[in-house]
Motif scaffolding. Structure first.
Motif, mmCIF file in Angstrom:
data_model
loop_
_atom_site.group_PDB
_atom_site.id
_atom_site.type_symbol
_atom_site.label_atom_id
_atom_site.label_comp_id
_atom_site.label_asym_id
_atom_site.label_seq_id
_atom_site.Cartn_x
_atom_site.Cartn_y
_atom_site.Cartn_z
ATOM 1 N N MET A 197 0.833 -1.204 0.000
ATOM 2 C CA MET A 197 0.000 0.000 0.000
ATOM 3 C C MET A 197 0.869 1.257 0.000
ATOM 4 O O MET A 197 0.567 2.225 -0.707
ATOM 5 C CB MET A 197 -0.930 -0.006 1.219
ATOM 6 C CG MET A 197 -2.019 1.047 1.114
ATOM 7 S SD MET A 197 -3.091 1.108 2.565
ATOM 8 C CE MET A 197 -3.950 -0.416 2.395
ATOM 9 N N LYS A 198 1.955 1.217 0.747
ATOM 10 C CA LYS A 198 2.841 2.381 0.796
ATOM 11 C C LYS A 198 3.544 2.599 -0.548
ATOM 12 O O LYS A 198 3.678 3.733 -1.003
ATOM 13 C CB LYS A 198 3.868 2.215 1.920
ATOM 14 C CG LYS A 198 3.241 2.363 3.307
ATOM 15 C CD LYS A 198 4.175 1.937 4.418
ATOM 16 C CE LYS A 198 5.364 2.860 4.562
ATOM 17 N NZ LYS A 198 6.251 2.403 5.662
ATOM 18 N N ALA A 256 1.018 4.128 -2.772
ATOM 19 C CA ALA A 256 0.791 5.540 -2.439
ATOM 20 C C ALA A 256 1.900 6.399 -3.045
ATOM 21 O O ALA A 256 1.646 7.463 -3.610
ATOM 22 C CB ALA A 256 0.725 5.719 -0.924
ATOM 23 N N ASP A 257 3.134 5.900 -2.947
ATOM 24 C CA ASP A 257 4.248 6.622 -3.562
ATOM 25 C C ASP A 257 4.061 6.759 -5.075
ATOM 26 O O ASP A 257 4.300 7.826 -5.639
ATOM 27 C CB ASP A 257 5.576 5.904 -3.261
ATOM 28 C CG ASP A 257 6.175 6.345 -1.926
ATOM 29 O OD1 ASP A 257 5.932 7.508 -1.520
ATOM 30 O OD2 ASP A 257 6.880 5.534 -1.289
ATOM 31 N N MET A 280 1.376 6.986 -6.636
ATOM 32 C CA MET A 280 0.317 7.970 -6.889
ATOM 33 C C MET A 280 0.846 9.403 -6.803
ATOM 34 O O MET A 280 0.239 10.328 -7.312
ATOM 35 C CB MET A 280 -0.818 7.803 -5.879
ATOM 36 C CG MET A 280 -1.557 6.489 -5.989
ATOM 37 S SD MET A 280 -2.368 6.269 -7.578
ATOM 38 C CE MET A 280 -4.037 6.749 -7.128
ATOM 39 N N GLY A 281 1.979 9.564 -6.120
ATOM 40 C CA GLY A 281 2.538 10.899 -5.960
ATOM 41 C C GLY A 281 3.491 11.313 -7.067
ATOM 42 O O GLY A 281 4.068 12.397 -7.019
ATOM 43 N N VAL A 282 3.666 10.444 -8.057
ATOM 44 C CA VAL A 282 4.601 10.718 -9.148
ATOM 45 C C VAL A 282 3.833 10.701 -10.471
ATOM 46 O O VAL A 282 3.080 9.770 -10.739
ATOM 47 C CB VAL A 282 5.715 9.643 -9.173
ATOM 48 C CG1 VAL A 282 6.665 9.877 -10.330
ATOM 49 C CG2 VAL A 282 6.458 9.619 -7.839
ATOM 50 N N LYS A 283 4.051 11.723 -11.270
ATOM 51 C CA LYS A 283 3.268 11.873 -12.499
ATOM 52 C C LYS A 283 3.328 10.617 -13.382
ATOM 53 O O LYS A 283 2.311 10.173 -13.913
ATOM 54 C CB LYS A 283 3.779 13.093 -13.274
ATOM 55 C CG LYS A 283 2.858 13.549 -14.391
ATOM 56 C CD LYS A 283 3.373 14.841 -15.019
ATOM 57 C CE LYS A 283 2.686 15.143 -16.338
ATOM 58 N NZ LYS A 283 1.316 15.625 -16.168
ATOM 59 N N PHE A 290 1.310 7.782 -11.628
ATOM 60 C CA PHE A 290 -0.011 8.110 -11.076
ATOM 61 C C PHE A 290 -1.093 7.314 -11.804
ATOM 62 O O PHE A 290 -1.018 7.095 -12.995
ATOM 63 C CB PHE A 290 -0.270 9.611 -11.244
ATOM 64 C CG PHE A 290 -1.672 10.023 -10.874
ATOM 65 C CD1 PHE A 290 -2.034 10.172 -9.545
ATOM 66 C CD2 PHE A 290 -2.632 10.248 -11.859
ATOM 67 C CE1 PHE A 290 -3.330 10.542 -9.204
ATOM 68 C CE2 PHE A 290 -3.928 10.625 -11.524
ATOM 69 C CZ PHE A 290 -4.278 10.767 -10.193
ATOM 70 N N ARG A 291 -2.089 6.869 -11.047
ATOM 71 C CA ARG A 291 -3.238 6.194 -11.668
ATOM 72 C C ARG A 291 -4.526 6.902 -11.282
ATOM 73 O O ARG A 291 -4.778 7.126 -10.101
ATOM 74 C CB ARG A 291 -3.343 4.748 -11.180
ATOM 75 C CG ARG A 291 -2.079 3.959 -11.423
ATOM 76 C CD ARG A 291 -2.403 2.564 -11.852
ATOM 77 N NE ARG A 291 -1.205 1.751 -11.888
ATOM 78 C CZ ARG A 291 -1.171 0.537 -12.423
ATOM 79 N NH1 ARG A 291 -2.258 0.013 -12.949
ATOM 80 N NH2 ARG A 291 -0.059 -0.154 -12.431
ATOM 81 N N PRO A 300 -4.190 1.895 -4.212
ATOM 82 C CA PRO A 300 -3.303 1.343 -3.173
ATOM 83 C C PRO A 300 -3.938 0.158 -2.417
ATOM 84 O O PRO A 300 -3.231 -0.762 -2.006
ATOM 85 C CB PRO A 300 -3.063 2.544 -2.238
ATOM 86 C CG PRO A 300 -3.257 3.745 -3.109
ATOM 87 C CD PRO A 300 -4.375 3.361 -4.041
#
Lengths: 408, 408
Positions: A56-57, A60-61, A63-66, A69-70, A287
């Motif tokens: 999950m972590k 999450a990471d 998701m923070g990168v272009k 990202f999904r 996540p």
């Protein structure tokens, strides 16, 4: 002028667990010095497996990168990676399910409740009594007629079909909530035959399959012959992998499962469900889906089976205690639930209050699950071993005292 | 014999975006060398804000530790911390909402689709045309009668109530998907008055409220007088905070919103909805709720407003381009959507194919949203600035060429 759906008014006012929560709040307000041991609600207590946390972590990471990202998931059915993982799990259970027959959800309850949207309101619904309240409530909300099949002492709390009764939608749950009973292959074959003969759809809730230790007991309805022609299976990671707060599950609708429309055309049930979910369900957080995927890896399976073994040890302790006290029960084996007969002729709410007041142990009154639960009580194995042991010691001491007093 | 819900058969076979996806797949299969610029689907492209990523990771860590593990959420309405944060956000918007009037969900679509479960099937439903397909589809599934109010060029694609028409359930969306139009306070007052006069419930979708820059435009229906007596508001973090893959939103049902049952008793709509969700919704993943909470902190608001400003810059670029080409449109201001009139008398699917084939720019045909969209086309501002700029350059060059050819 808006008119409400008046089916809601004919339902019991409170959801069982909300009702219990209120009584507990009242008790603890009056007795703040007496901490409760909760052996009632079916929530897990062990933390989430490390593999799921890590996955999950990582997600999450991403998701923070272009670049990684999904956003919206194209199909809405769940990511291919997770549906593949679930299909792989089904292969281990001894049955072939295609990833395209699987839809990922936020846990079994939502789909159990919403699935009937795709069926006509005039279908007759059959479920066992006692029953997990969601099956009944969701059908009462839409005004459907419900027939109950008695699960009682005679049939080991595992109701079987009655050829004289016709039903169109049938709910089964094995290992059963609340009774802890499990269906054998031979018993499930009878249900499948009955469903096919009646042109009925079986809605099979296998949320507790991971607790089955007896290799003869099927862990999926699809291990039973012909089930692909009549059964929808719903499963969840809530109890299997401690996902009660993470929220992920899956529903299987085999391609062979079809129905005839009134114009004679053959309709795939999975197409109807996909259409329903496309308009009324948002899919599961990315996540969360990655955490679920991790559970199905070999390391994930090892980690969650450690937790399941822990709960199974609790179940055995409860079963041993009840045996020692001569209190009869079902479950405790192949199931996280223990369904006991209230001692000394008490009814289930009396017994609830009695245990709460005398030893501050909380269980679930059987009456909350149907009339065949009026003299029954559900304990679960999801508390810590220490709390379970403490609750069982209190129970032993209570009944030793009680029997001494009453002269036994 | 199982009977399906035949309302499904009368619905259009495909969900608009699935239909588009198929055409795109066919095109890219034939032209693998021509990459598409997707200006159609309403998905975001910027990564999740760092505060949300961090909060989700911290929550995932909590789930891995026995002392901080969270299982089932007691109320199912969403954690207090998040409902408090949403209530705080409403205060900033200039209206008072109690945390107890808020339920957290997995995004606006699910609640938009499921809310009608609590209302009688014979209520008359009013929605605009064009309309977000989910409002219509979810009502068609339950066989409800739908009346459409025309949003067209005459009223600036912002339909107003007609006193001669009676309706019981009214869907409004502002900023509007697909037309990009926004309702003023005076216009919303008319809708609220109409709803109260008809004893109707307004279902107000404010999913794009964060794109409103004009301080005179209300960002919540509750900024409008008397709205608490008739309106349910649904909002989502999908577009506001890039949660299309994380999945979180919220629904507000004020305590004042009641209905009379046929026995004359007054029923709180929020109670019905809580009962429905208690049986048919599992609640939102704890780490997702923590991510959502982070969005409402001052730092979170700063981060997401950077992203929103980025999309707003795209919207302005599209609007400027269309103005330059003399193509009329609504939206682009106070909204991530631009709703343009297809040039040269094309219908919306013709224009879709034309842009796809000529310049590989993908938009959404207005016909997918209703008859008033037959000559309209939706562009969104959610792609990257570079892609948006490239798409606009291609559009300029296409129309410069086209006009030269046709002698303009």
């Amino acid at each position: 002028m808006i008119r409400i759906n008046e089916n809601f008014l004919s339902m019991e006012k409170n959801y069982l667990f909300i009702d219990i929560a209120k009584r507990l709040r009242a008790y603890t307000d009056e007795h703040p010095d007496k901490p409760l041991i909760r052996m009632g609600i079916g929530d897990v207590t062990l933390p989430l497996a490390p593999c799921a946390v890590d996955a999950m972590k990582r997600a999450a990471d991403e998701m923070g990168v272009k670049e990684t990202f999904r956003g919206y998931e194209d199909s809405g059915a769940g990511y291919e990676f997770l549906r593949e993982a679930v299909a792989g799990y089904y292969r281990q259970l001894g049955t072939d399910i295609s990833p395209n027959e699987i839809r990922i959800n936020d846990g079994a309850k939502s789909d159990c409740g919403n699935i009937t949207d795709i069926f006509d309101k005039d279908n007759v619904v059959l479920m066992t009594d006692p029953v997990y309240p969601v099956y009944a409530d969701s059908n009462k909300m839409s005004g459907r007629r419900i027939i109950y099949a008695d699960s009682n002492e005679e049939n080991g709390f595992a109701a079987m079909p009655d050829e004289n009764i016709r039903a169109d939608i049938i709910y089964l749950c094995s290992p059963n909530n609340p009774t802890g009973s499990v269906y054998t292959t031979a018993q499930l074959e009878k249900w499948v035959d009955y469903a096919i003969e009646n042109g009925a759809v079986l809605i099979y809730d296998s949320a507790y399959e991971a607790f089955i230790t007896d290799q003869q007991i099927p862990r999926s309805i699809y291990c039973v012959r012909n089930a692909r022609r009549c059964a929808i299976e719903m499963c969840s990671l809530s109890k299997t992998a401690g996902f009660t707060g993470v929220r992920c599950g899956y529903t299987v609708i085999p391609h062979e499962l079809t129905a005839r429309a009134s114009d004679g055309s053959e309709i795939r049930i999975s197409d109807l469900w996909a259409r329903r979910q496309g308009s009324k369900f948002n899919g599961v957080s990315y996540p969360v889906q990655r955490a679920a995927e991790a559970v199905f890896t070999p390391e994930g399976q090892r980690q969650i089976h450690e937790n399941i073994a822990y709960y199974q040890r609790n179940a055995r302790l409860i079963a041993d205690t009840l045996n020692r006290l001569g209190i009869s029960f079902t479950g405790g084996e192949n199931s996280p639930y223990i369904w006991l007969k209230c001692p000394d002729g008490m009814d289930s709410w009396e017994f609830f209050d009695y245990l709460l007041n005398e030893i501050q142990v909380v269980g679930t009154p059987g009456a909350g699950f149907g009339k065949n639960g009026n003299d029954r009580f559900r304990l679960t194995s999801f508390n810590s071993y220490e709390n379970t042991a403490e609750a069982m010691e209190r129970l032993i001491s209570l009944y030793t005292k009680r029997r001494n007093v009453s002269g036994h």
